[in-house]
Scaffold this motif. Structure first.
Motif, short mmCIF file in Angstrom:
data_model
loop_
_atom_site.label_atom_id
_atom_site.label_comp_id
_atom_site.label_asym_id
_atom_site.label_seq_id
_atom_site.Cartn_x
_atom_site.Cartn_y
_atom_site.Cartn_z
N TYR A 72 0.53 -8.34 -9.88
CA TYR A 72 0.18 -8.57 -8.47
C TYR A 72 0.16 -7.27 -7.68
O TYR A 72 -0.75 -7.03 -6.87
CB TYR A 72 1.18 -9.54 -7.86
CG TYR A 72 0.97 -9.80 -6.38
CD1 TYR A 72 -0.12 -10.53 -5.92
CD2 TYR A 72 1.87 -9.29 -5.44
CE1 TYR A 72 -0.32 -10.76 -4.57
CE2 TYR A 72 1.69 -9.52 -4.09
CZ TYR A 72 0.60 -10.25 -3.66
OH TYR A 72 0.41 -10.46 -2.32
N ILE A 73 1.13 -6.41 -7.90
CA ILE A 73 1.20 -5.14 -7.18
C ILE A 73 -0.01 -4.27 -7.49
O ILE A 73 -0.56 -3.60 -6.61
CB ILE A 73 2.51 -4.40 -7.53
CG1 ILE A 73 3.71 -5.18 -7.00
CG2 ILE A 73 2.50 -2.98 -6.97
CD1 ILE A 73 5.04 -4.63 -7.44
N GLN A 74 -0.45 -4.31 -8.74
CA GLN A 74 -1.57 -3.46 -9.16
C GLN A 74 -2.92 -3.98 -8.69
O GLN A 74 -3.86 -3.21 -8.50
CB GLN A 74 -1.56 -3.33 -10.68
CG GLN A 74 -0.33 -2.63 -11.23
CD GLN A 74 -0.27 -2.65 -12.75
OE1 GLN A 74 -1.06 -3.33 -13.40
NE2 GLN A 74 0.67 -1.90 -13.31
N ASN A 118 9.81 -2.17 -5.62
CA ASN A 118 9.47 -3.40 -6.35
C ASN A 118 9.59 -3.21 -7.85
O ASN A 118 10.16 -4.05 -8.55
CB ASN A 118 8.06 -3.86 -5.99
CG ASN A 118 8.01 -4.71 -4.74
OD1 ASN A 118 8.02 -5.93 -4.81
ND2 ASN A 118 7.96 -4.07 -3.59
N TYR A 119 9.07 -2.11 -8.35
CA TYR A 119 9.14 -1.84 -9.78
C TYR A 119 10.58 -1.69 -10.25
O TYR A 119 10.96 -2.16 -11.33
CB TYR A 119 8.34 -0.59 -10.14
CG TYR A 119 6.84 -0.78 -10.12
CD1 TYR A 119 6.26 -1.88 -10.76
CD2 TYR A 119 6.00 0.13 -9.49
CE1 TYR A 119 4.88 -2.06 -10.76
CE2 TYR A 119 4.63 -0.04 -9.48
CZ TYR A 119 4.08 -1.14 -10.12
OH TYR A 119 2.71 -1.32 -10.11
N GLN A 164 0.82 -1.21 0.00
CA GLN A 164 0.00 0.00 0.00
C GLN A 164 0.85 1.26 0.00
O GLN A 164 0.37 2.34 -0.34
CB GLN A 164 -0.93 0.00 1.21
CG GLN A 164 -1.94 -1.14 1.21
CD GLN A 164 -2.76 -1.19 2.49
OE1 GLN A 164 -2.51 -0.43 3.43
NE2 GLN A 164 -3.74 -2.10 2.53
N HIS A 165 2.12 1.13 0.37
CA HIS A 165 3.02 2.27 0.41
C HIS A 165 3.64 2.49 -0.97
O HIS A 165 4.11 1.55 -1.60
CB HIS A 165 4.13 2.04 1.45
CG HIS A 165 3.62 1.86 2.85
ND1 HIS A 165 3.16 2.90 3.62
CD2 HIS A 165 3.49 0.74 3.60
CE1 HIS A 165 2.78 2.44 4.80
NE2 HIS A 165 2.95 1.13 4.81
N GLU A 166 3.65 3.72 -1.41
CA GLU A 166 4.19 4.05 -2.73
C GLU A 166 5.69 3.78 -2.80
O GLU A 166 6.21 3.39 -3.84
CB GLU A 166 3.92 5.52 -3.05
CG GLU A 166 2.45 5.85 -3.24
CD GLU A 166 1.82 5.05 -4.38
OE1 GLU A 166 2.52 4.83 -5.39
OE2 GLU A 166 0.65 4.66 -4.27
N SER A 167 6.40 3.97 -1.69
CA SER A 167 7.84 3.72 -1.69
C SER A 167 8.14 2.24 -1.89
O SER A 167 9.10 1.87 -2.59
CB SER A 167 8.46 4.19 -0.36
OG SER A 167 7.85 3.52 0.75
#
Length: 306
Positions: free
Chosen positions: A270-272, A204-205, A196-199
């Motif tokens: 998965y992240i999205q 990950n990206y 949930q954290h943008e960092s």
């Protein structure tokens, strides 16, 4: 009185059901989400990892006793044995959890077991890249051989890698992994709230892009080398040792492409959509478990004579 007693019991039961429903909804992340099929896949994969990886690690340990320990390639393989051994130590705890569907150990140990799969994957990836680069340097005759001058230098180089992991990698997983939200002590490997954290998403990206880019470069360069060797020995290609040496390099790249890359590519989706449905978490666990199959590389090296 009987009507009053019946009404009171109904009220107590409704209140209990309502409370239980609220508790279950608030602790939905604490349930064992894997279906029987997913659980069977996870148990099978990790059983193969434990058996095949254990045999390969033990066998390669005896092989390494007879080779030149000053070689940079040998040092990388020695570290690979250590990395695989650390992962294999945690596998029985994973199997126990998937079979019993309940985590009976403490939460910090769950974090360590969960983090070990990731640490193993990226350290294995690094040692693969080092090994391939060294072999390619020798192929292009930039170096006749790449060796340490003393065993102490080999130990120092290995220690530097492990110190880096202990200083930066382990604290990151231990203190930041599972920090967001409340996690039930009877479940494990469910830390998706961190995404949930943008960092965390950005990290990950970044890792996905780096791993994918390096994998493509490694594959492209190895194909270029194979084509060059094929042109050089076109008349009797299969009889030259150089050709088979380059083919054996494909073992490293094969492991990266087959076992590591699918997990990272799936990770983007998965992240999205991590919060869309529970089974997505099971798919992520299955893809992650496939990365542990890289433990079979040592067994393949021994069997192929590499």
């Amino acid at each position: 009185l009987s009507v009053l007693f019946f009404s009171q019991n109904m009220y107590q039961e409704d209140f209990r059901n309502m409370t239980e429903g609220t508790r279950n909804s608030s602790d939905s992340s604490s349930t064992f989400v894997h279906t029987s099929t997913m659980r069977a896949i996870l148990v099978t994969v990790y059983s193969v990892v434990f058996a095949g990886g254990g045999i390969g690690t033990i066998t390669m340990s005896f092989v390494l006793l007879k080779v030149n320990t000053l070689s940079v390639t040998t040092t990388a393989i020695i570290n690979l044995v250590v990395v695989h051994s650390l992962l294999l130590f945690t596998v029985p705890f994973r199997l126990h959890y998937y079979i019993k569907k309940k985590w009976v150990f403490d939460v910090p140990f769950c974090k360590m077991v969960s983090a070990m799969v990731h640490i193993h994957m990226y350290l294995t990836f690094i040692f693969y890249v080092i090994t391939l680069v060294i072999r390619w340097l020798i192929f292009f005759q930039w170096k006749d051989k790449v060796e340490f001058y003393r065993k102490l230098h080999a130990i120092a180089a290995s220690a530097a890698v492990w110190v880096f992991v202990m200083v930066f990698g382990v604290p990151l997983f231990y203190f930041e992994y599972g920090r967001s939200g409340l996690y039930n002590s009877t479940t494990c490997f469910k830390f998706q709230k961190e995404l949930q954290h943008e960092s965390v998403k950005a990290l990950n990206y970044t890792i996905i892009i780096v791993v994918t880019l390096i994998s493509c470069i490694l594959l492209g360069l190895q194909i270029f080398i194979l084509v060059k060797v094929a042109r050089k020995f076109s008349t009797s290609l299969c009889s030259h040792q150089e050709f088979w040496a380059q083919v054996k390099n494909l073992i490293f790249i094969w492991v990266i492409i087959i076992w590591f890359l699918p997990y990272h590519l799936f990770r983007v989706y998965y992240i999205q959509h991590v919060s869309d449905f529970d089974q997505l978490e099971s798919y992520n666990e299955v893809f992650l478990s496939l990365t542990a199959l890289s433990c079979l590389d040592l067994l393949s090296f021994v069997l192929s004579g590499s």
